[in-house]
Design an enzyme around this catalytic site. Structure first.
Site, PDB file in Angstrom:
ATOM      1  N   VAL A   1      10.242   7.629  36.041  1.00 56.19           N
ATOM      2  CA  VAL A   1      10.716   8.738  35.202  1.00 56.19           C
ATOM      3  C   VAL A   1      12.224   8.937  35.422  1.00 56.19           C
ATOM      4  O   VAL A   1      13.012   9.006  34.476  1.00 56.19           O
ATOM      5  CB  VAL A   1       9.944  10.044  35.533  1.00 56.19           C
TER       6      VAL A   1
ATOM      7  N   ARG B   1      -2.157  23.201  44.318  1.00 60.24           N
ATOM      8  CA  ARG B   1      -3.063  23.691  43.280  1.00 60.24           C
ATOM      9  C   ARG B   1      -2.697  25.171  43.125  1.00 60.24           C
ATOM     10  O   ARG B   1      -2.899  25.949  44.039  1.00 60.24           O
ATOM     11  CB  ARG B   1      -4.513  23.543  43.719  1.00 60.24           C
TER      12      ARG B   1
ATOM     13  N   GLY C   1      -3.897  15.466  37.736  1.00 64.41           N
ATOM     14  CA  GLY C   1      -5.273  15.293  37.282  1.00 64.41           C
ATOM     15  C   GLY C   1      -5.617  16.191  36.101  1.00 64.41           C
ATOM     16  O   GLY C   1      -4.715  16.726  35.437  1.00 64.41           O
TER      17      GLY C   1
ATOM     18  N   ILE D   1      -7.457  10.110  41.805  1.00 58.56           N
ATOM     19  CA  ILE D   1      -8.332   9.015  42.242  1.00 58.56           C
ATOM     20  C   ILE D   1      -9.714   9.092  41.580  1.00 58.56           C
ATOM     21  O   ILE D   1     -10.458   8.131  41.581  1.00 58.56           O
ATOM     22  CB  ILE D   1      -8.499   8.968  43.785  1.00 58.56           C
ATOM     23  N   ASP D   2     -10.054  10.255  41.005  1.00 60.00           N
ATOM     24  CA  ASP D   2     -11.412  10.458  40.495  1.00 60.00           C
ATOM     25  C   ASP D   2     -11.722   9.642  39.234  1.00 60.00           C
ATOM     26  O   ASP D   2     -12.883   9.400  38.927  1.00 60.00           O
ATOM     27  CB  ASP D   2     -11.655  11.940  40.174  1.00 60.00           C
TER      28      ASP D   2
ATOM     29  N   GLY E   1     -21.772  -4.255  47.058  1.00 58.09           N
ATOM     30  CA  GLY E   1     -23.109  -4.807  47.272  1.00 58.09           C
ATOM     31  C   GLY E   1     -24.111  -3.761  47.746  1.00 58.09           C
ATOM     32  O   GLY E   1     -24.915  -4.027  48.642  1.00 58.09           O
TER      33      GLY E   1
ATOM     34  N   GLU F   1     -19.572  12.312  46.151  1.00 60.59           N
ATOM     35  CA  GLU F   1     -19.609  13.657  46.754  1.00 60.59           C
ATOM     36  C   GLU F   1     -20.238  14.691  45.819  1.00 60.59           C
ATOM     37  O   GLU F   1     -20.767  15.694  46.272  1.00 60.59           O
ATOM     38  CB  GLU F   1     -18.202  14.098  47.185  1.00 60.59           C
TER      39      GLU F   1
HETATM   40  O1  F6P Z   1      -9.357  15.333  42.639  1.00 61.11           O
HETATM   41  C1  F6P Z   1      -9.090  14.542  43.765  1.00 61.11           C
HETATM   42  C2  F6P Z   1      -9.959  14.943  44.925  1.00 61.11           C
HETATM   43  O2  F6P Z   1      -9.657  14.123  46.022  1.00 61.11           O
HETATM   44  C3  F6P Z   1     -11.476  14.942  44.655  1.00 61.11           C
HETATM   45  O3  F6P Z   1     -12.024  13.651  44.723  1.00 61.11           O
HETATM   46  C4  F6P Z   1     -11.980  15.865  45.715  1.00 61.11           C
HETATM   47  O4  F6P Z   1     -13.179  16.485  45.324  1.00 61.11           O
HETATM   48  C5  F6P Z   1     -10.876  16.884  45.810  1.00 61.11           C
HETATM   49  O5  F6P Z   1      -9.697  16.284  45.294  1.00 61.11           O
HETATM   50  C6  F6P Z   1     -10.604  17.353  47.211  1.00 61.11           C
HETATM   51  O6  F6P Z   1      -9.695  18.394  47.129  1.00 61.11           O
HETATM   52  P1  F6P Z   1      -8.851  18.928  48.368  1.00 61.11           P
HETATM   53  O7  F6P Z   1      -7.866  17.871  48.743  1.00 61.11           O
HETATM   54  O8  F6P Z   1      -8.210  20.160  47.849  1.00 61.11           O
HETATM   55  O9  F6P Z   1      -9.835  19.158  49.471  1.00 61.11           O
END
Ligand code: F6P
Length: 321
Positions: A23, A72, A102, A126-127, A185, A222
């Protein structure tokens, strides 16, 4: 446009730095100044803004995390928070903004767009749960980390004859678990998108034992309806042949140097984001579709969710034979 801002927001993802670099340097190439906003929307509200010149982003393409840090922000979700953010942007002469993050961050970007501010989003999480893009920045690196861990676990599992339950991240999206299940696997994967009974899991592990396998692997997202400890308890109370161990990979999946794929994706998306902003596009997100980086409306992105490809679920079961 003479000055744009760039921020990373929400959960960090490997490749964010490569994107910031792209950027800053694309903007500089076009004679546009870049201000880096630290700690995402929260930092914007609090005015944590620093100039980023091309040399300031030297040596970061290979670094995990984000040099701008991230957060956040609850405050930004309020009307007052968004007004404060807009005031900061105007105060600093920022005329357009690139938001790297995200799905929550794309919602934040859309909120600014709806208040009339020029924004382009870049999907990084990463999700891999963001709609409209085949891959988000950071996913490939996370998968490589997961598979490295699974390879190590298999060494010990097959040496001593155990069933391993490996929990991956992904919030309420099963993508990481599904793909790790295929390439690691696994006997079976447990994901939020597909109901699986614990009896089926026990059956799969027992089948592996009876077929003479030296170990069994279950990958659990998870967000799966069953907690990993619950699955372990269930298996331990059934005659499955193997002893059971749990590994929760946790935040290890979020760190590390981005893979070649993620560096390239982040770079292409960073370049595209600036070109889109300078070309007059507003309220869009960069996306990988086929081989191309395109832009799609943020409004569409936030209304939908990237669907899990359940063909992978069946593929795991088939290849576990
Ligand atoms: O959105 C990315 C992520 O790593 C999710 O996979 C996970 O549920 C969440 O963030 C974990 O959040 P934190 O880092 O606030 O615990």
């Amino acid at each position: 446009m003479r000055c744009i801002g760039v921020m990373t927001s929400g959960g960090d993802a490997p490749g964010m730095n490569a994107c910031i670099r792209a950027v800053v340097r694309t903007a500089a190439y076009h004679g546009v100044r870049v201000l880096g906003i630290r700690r995402g929307f929260q930092g914007l509200i609090e005015g944590e803004i620093v100039e980023l010149r091309p040399r300031d982003v030297g040596g970061i393409i290979q670094r995990g995390g984000t040099i701008l840090q991230t957060a956040r922000s609850k405050e930004f979700m309020t009307e007052e928070g968004q007004r404060k953010a807009l005031r900061r942007l105007n105060q600093h002469g920022i005329e357009g903004l690139v938001v790297i993050g995200g799905d929550g961050s794309m919602r934040g970007a859309l909120a600014l767009h709806q208040r009339g501010f020029p924004v382009v989003g870049v999907p990084a999480s990463i999700d891999n749960d963001i709609w409209g893009t085949n891959m988000s920045i950071g996913v490939d690196t996370a998968l490589n980390t997961i598979i490295d861990a699974i390879d190590r676990l298999r060494d010990t599992a097959s040496s001593i004859g155990r069933a391993f339950l490996v929990e991956t991240m992904g919030r309420d999206c099963g993508y990481l678990a599904l793909i790790a299940g295929v390439i690691g696997g696994a006997e079976m994967v447990l994901i939020p998108e597909r109901e699986t009974r614990l009896e089926e899991v026990a059956r799969a592990v027992m089948d592996a034992y009876e077929r003479g396998k030296t170990h069994a692997l279950i990958v659990i997202a998870e967000g799966s309806p069953y907690r990993t400890t619950e699955v372990a308890k269930f298996l331990e109370s059934h005659p499955i042949g193997f002893d059971v161990r749990i590994t929760i990979l946790g935040h290890i999946q979020r760190g590390g140097s981005p893979t070649a794929f993620d560096r390239l994706l982040a770079t292409r998306m960073g370049v595209k984001a600036v070109e889109a902003l300078l070309g007059g596009e507003r309220g869009v997100m960069t996306a990988l579709q086929g081989r191309e980086i395109v832009t799609i409306p943020l409004e569409e992105v936030v209304q939908r969710r990237r669907e899990a490809n359940l063909a992978y679920y069946d593929m795991v079961r088939m290849l576990a034979i």
